[in-house]
Design an enzyme around this catalytic site. Sequence first.
Site, PDB file in Angstrom:
ATOM      1  N   PHE A  10      -4.070   4.978   3.894  1.00  0.00           N
ATOM      2  CA  PHE A  10      -4.563   4.291   4.857  1.00  0.00           C
ATOM      3  C   PHE A  10      -3.999   4.612   5.861  1.00  0.00           C
ATOM      4  O   PHE A  10      -4.924   5.580   7.071  1.00  0.00           O
ATOM      5  CB  PHE A  10      -4.675   2.447   5.065  1.00  0.00           C
ATOM      6  N   GLY A  32       0.377   3.848   2.087  1.00  0.00           N
ATOM      7  CA  GLY A  32       0.509   4.799   3.485  1.00  0.00           C
ATOM      8  C   GLY A  32      -0.062   5.810   3.205  1.00  0.00           C
ATOM      9  O   GLY A  32      -0.134   6.252   4.639  1.00  0.00           O
ATOM     10  N   CYS A  83      -5.921 -28.126   7.022  1.00  0.00           N
ATOM     11  CA  CYS A  83      -5.291 -26.913   7.211  1.00  0.00           C
ATOM     12  C   CYS A  83      -4.319 -27.386   9.184  1.00  0.00           C
ATOM     13  O   CYS A  83      -5.039 -28.240   8.908  1.00  0.00           O
ATOM     14  CB  CYS A  83      -6.190 -25.537   8.202  1.00  0.00           C
ATOM     15  N   ASP A 106      -8.060  -7.648   0.819  1.00  0.00           N
ATOM     16  CA  ASP A 106      -7.829  -7.360   1.647  1.00  0.00           C
ATOM     17  C   ASP A 106      -8.252  -7.457   2.806  1.00  0.00           C
ATOM     18  O   ASP A 106      -9.280  -6.437   2.967  1.00  0.00           O
ATOM     19  CB  ASP A 106      -5.897  -6.912   1.277  1.00  0.00           C
ATOM     20  N   CYS A 166     -11.288 -30.051   6.648  1.00  0.00           N
ATOM     21  CA  CYS A 166     -10.466 -29.164   6.319  1.00  0.00           C
ATOM     22  C   CYS A 166      -8.975 -29.357   6.448  1.00  0.00           C
ATOM     23  O   CYS A 166      -8.716 -30.377   7.470  1.00  0.00           O
ATOM     24  CB  CYS A 166     -10.715 -27.972   7.385  1.00  0.00           C
ATOM     25  N   CYS A 174      -7.013 -27.929  12.346  1.00  0.00           N
ATOM     26  CA  CYS A 174      -7.905 -29.249  12.182  1.00  0.00           C
ATOM     27  C   CYS A 174      -7.174 -30.241  11.851  1.00  0.00           C
ATOM     28  O   CYS A 174      -7.923 -31.454  12.355  1.00  0.00           O
ATOM     29  CB  CYS A 174      -8.692 -28.865  10.799  1.00  0.00           C
ATOM     30  N   ASP A 201       1.447  -1.329  -0.025  1.00  0.00           N
ATOM     31  CA  ASP A 201      -0.254   0.065   0.244  1.00  0.00           C
ATOM     32  C   ASP A 201       0.866   0.872  -0.187  1.00  0.00           C
ATOM     33  O   ASP A 201       1.968   1.287   0.183  1.00  0.00           O
ATOM     34  CB  ASP A 201      -0.964  -0.045   1.230  1.00  0.00           C
ATOM     35  N   HIS A 222      -5.738 -21.510   9.910  1.00  0.00           N
ATOM     36  CA  HIS A 222      -6.967 -21.839   9.747  1.00  0.00           C
ATOM     37  C   HIS A 222      -7.784 -21.253   8.886  1.00  0.00           C
ATOM     38  O   HIS A 222      -8.227 -20.778   7.603  1.00  0.00           O
ATOM     39  CB  HIS A 222      -8.079 -22.634  11.095  1.00  0.00           C
ATOM     40  N   GLY A 239     -12.204   3.901   0.091  1.00  0.00           N
ATOM     41  CA  GLY A 239     -13.132   4.605   0.654  1.00  0.00           C
ATOM     42  C   GLY A 239     -13.859   3.597   1.024  1.00  0.00           C
ATOM     43  O   GLY A 239     -14.560   4.659   1.606  1.00  0.00           O
TER      44      GLY A 239
END
Lengths: 372, 372
Positions: A77, A75, A287, A247, A285, A290, A73, A315, A197
Site C-alpha cells: 500500500f 507494505g 461504549c 479494514d 450504546c 456513551c 499487510d 465509540h 485496488g
Amino acid sequence: MRLPHGEVKTPVYMPVGTKGAMKGVTYQEMDDLGCKLLLANTYHLAYKPGGDLLEKVGGLHNFVNWKNNILTDSGGFQMVSMSQLSEVTEEGVTFESPYDRSKMHLRPEDSIHTQNQIGADIIMALDDVVKTATAGLRMQEASERTTRWLDRDIAAHKRKHDQNLFPIVQGGVDSKLREQSLNDLIQREANGYAIGGLAGGEDKADFWKTVVQCTTKLPKNKPRYLMGVGYPVDIVVCSCLGVDMFDCVFSTRTARFGTAFTEHGFLKLKNNEIANVFEPIQKGCQCQACKNYTQSYLHYLIAKEEVACHLISIHNLNYLIQLMLNLHQSIIDGKLTGFVNGFLKNWYQREGKIPQWVIEALEYARLPIEQL
Amino acid sequence: MRLPHGEVKTPVYMPVGTKGAMKGVTYQEMDDLGCKLLLANTYHLAYKPGGDLLEKVGGLHNFVNWKNNILTDSGGFQMVSMSQLSEVTEEGVTFESPYDRSKMHLRPEDSIHTQNQIGADIIMALDDVVKTATAGLRMQEASERTTRWLDRDIAAHKRKHDQNLFPIVQGGVDSKLREQSLNDLIQREANGYAIGGLAGGEDKADFWKTVVQCTTKLPKNKPRYLMGVGYPVDIVVCSCLGVDMFDCVFSTRTARFGTAFTEHGFLKLKNNEIANVFEPIQKGCQCQACKNYTQSYLHYLIAKEEVACHLISIHNLNYLIQLMLNLHQSIIDGKLTGFVNGFLKNWYQREGKIPQWVIEALEYARLPIEQL
C-alpha cells in the site's frame, strides 16, 4: 473463520494499528471492545522496531501483548501512499525513508521474510499497487506483475503451518484485467483472498460491480477480504455481496477530527449547537464514551484534549465492531433482509433517500430494499 | 480529610485536570488508580464551557462525570503563567484572551461566584500572585492585597455549607512578610489553608524553611496544602514537615516527554538502550503500562503514538498515588522514619548521595536520615 489466535466471526471489520499501536486506543481497550482481529503494517514495523527485534521477542503478539489475531499487510500500500518516495521494478520496490532518506528495498521475498518474523495469523502477498484511476498498460503490468510476485511470495513463505498467506486480486475497474487476475490467482495455493485496488475514488457503480465480479469467482469456502473499505454503508452492502473482511483507518481518523458514527449517520461534535446537547452520542450504546459522557462535554474537549479523540475513537470502533456482530447474527438468524433495510432506513433518514447504487447492488444480491 | 464527595487519605497528591480533563487520561482511569481528589482550573473553565453552563448541569462533577472530590484553584496562578496578558489592580485582575483578545475581569467576587457555580469540594481564595523571586514593595503589596481580597472572597462565598474555602499564605521567601500573612490569615474563618508562592525556582533551603514556617503556624487540625509541588522527593520531605496536600502538572507533563517515575528516580524511555530492555518500567508496579508492556515497546511508541503518553501518564500518576498511600500507611503504622529512609536510599542510589537540604529538613522534622 478459524485462525491460530482464536475464532473470528465474519463479516468482520479489522481496526488498523498501523505502527504496532492503535491511534489513541490501547490494545486492552480493543480487547474489551470485542475485537478479535487487528491489522498491523509491515512497512512501518520493518522500519522500526525491525523484523529482527520482533523475531527475538517471539513476534508482534508478544511485543504488543495482544492475544487475539493479527493480519499484516505486505507494505504494498505504501507504493501508493508514498509514491513520491518509492520506485517499483520487476525485482521489487525501493522506498526512500521520509525520516533520514535511507533506502529500504522491499522485494516479495523481503516482505514475506519480515511478515514471517512478525508472525501475524494472516499475511498478505506483496502486490504491485497502482492508483485505482490508473489505466492502460501500467495497470496491466501491475496486475500481471502481482501474479509473478505471488509465485515468489509463495516460494519464500517459511511458516505455512501457522501463517495464512492471502493473494491480492488486482486489475482496477477494468473487468478484463480483473478476470485475468482472478483466473491467475485461484490457480495458486491460498487460504483466503483479498480484493485490492478499490476504494480509490472510483465510481460507486464500478466499485460494487468489481466487488461482485471478484466474490463470484473467488472460492466460496475461503475468506474474501476487501481492502481499505470502512464506510459503514459500504461495509453492509459489500457483506451482502459476499465479502468477509474489511479494514480502514476511517473510523479512527474521522474520530480525531471530531466526527462520531451513529445509527443516523455522522455526528459532527464540533458543531456549536452540540454545546447544549446533554445526551450521549448514541442512546443505548455501551461504549465508555456513551456510558459516561454527554455530547456537550465531548464538544468542549475537542481541539483541547486528546482524551476527546480517545473517547470518540473508542465509540467509532465499538460502533463498527457491534455493527458487524449484529450483521453476523442477522445472517445466522435468517433475518439479513430486515436488518439491512433497518440499517439503511436509519442511516439515510435525514437525507430522505437511499442512493441508487446501494439499491442496485442489493437487488443484485437478492435483498429487496424499500426506498424511503 | 472528610469532604462532600468522600474521605481522602492524607498526605495526598492531587492530579491536575486543568480544563476539565486530564491530559491523556480519562476520569474512569483516574478512579481506577484510586484518585479521590482532582484539581480543576477556574480560569480555563470560566472561559469554556463557562460557569453558567456548569451551573445548569449541576456543577463540574456532573459535567465530567466524576464522583470523587474536586478542588478548584481561583484563577490566580494565571496572573503568573499569563503575566504578559494580565493586569492586576486593587479591584481585581483583567486577562486578555490568548485566543480572541477578549477581556476577562476576575475580581475576588467573580472567582468565588464561578467557583460556586463549578461546585468543587474545596475552592481557593483569589490571591495576588507574583513570581517567587519578586522582592521589596511589590511582594509586600501582593501579600497584603491577598488578605484584603480574602475578606471579599469570604463575603462573596454563597455555598459555605458544602464548599470549603481555603485562604492562601503569601509573602515569598521573606520570613517577615510570611509571618504577617500567616497572622492575618489565621484570624479569618477557613477549613484549611494553602501555602502559595513557592516552587518558583527559589533556593531549596529557603523552600523548606518557608514550608516549616507555615506548617508551624497554621492550625494543626486543618489541612495544609502546598501549591504546585509535585517532585517525588519534595512531596515526601514536605509531608514530613506537616503538609497534607500537593498538586503539580509535572507527573503528566514529564510523561508526555517520555520520562517515567521509578523507585530509583527518573527513567528516560527515549534513550536508545531502552530498545533492548524487555522489562516493565518498574517490576511489581500494578499499573496498566507495567502489567502489559515492556520498556522496549514504550520506547518504540514514543514520539509516534499518543498511546505512549497515555500509558506513561497512567504509570506516573499511579506512582504518586501509591507513594502517598504508602506514606500514609507508614504514618498509621508508626514506621515513617523507615519508610522515608528506604525511599531516599532507592531514589538517590544512582547519584550516590542524598542532598544536604533533604537531610537538614528531615533532621528538623526529627526524622534521622542515614547518608548513603
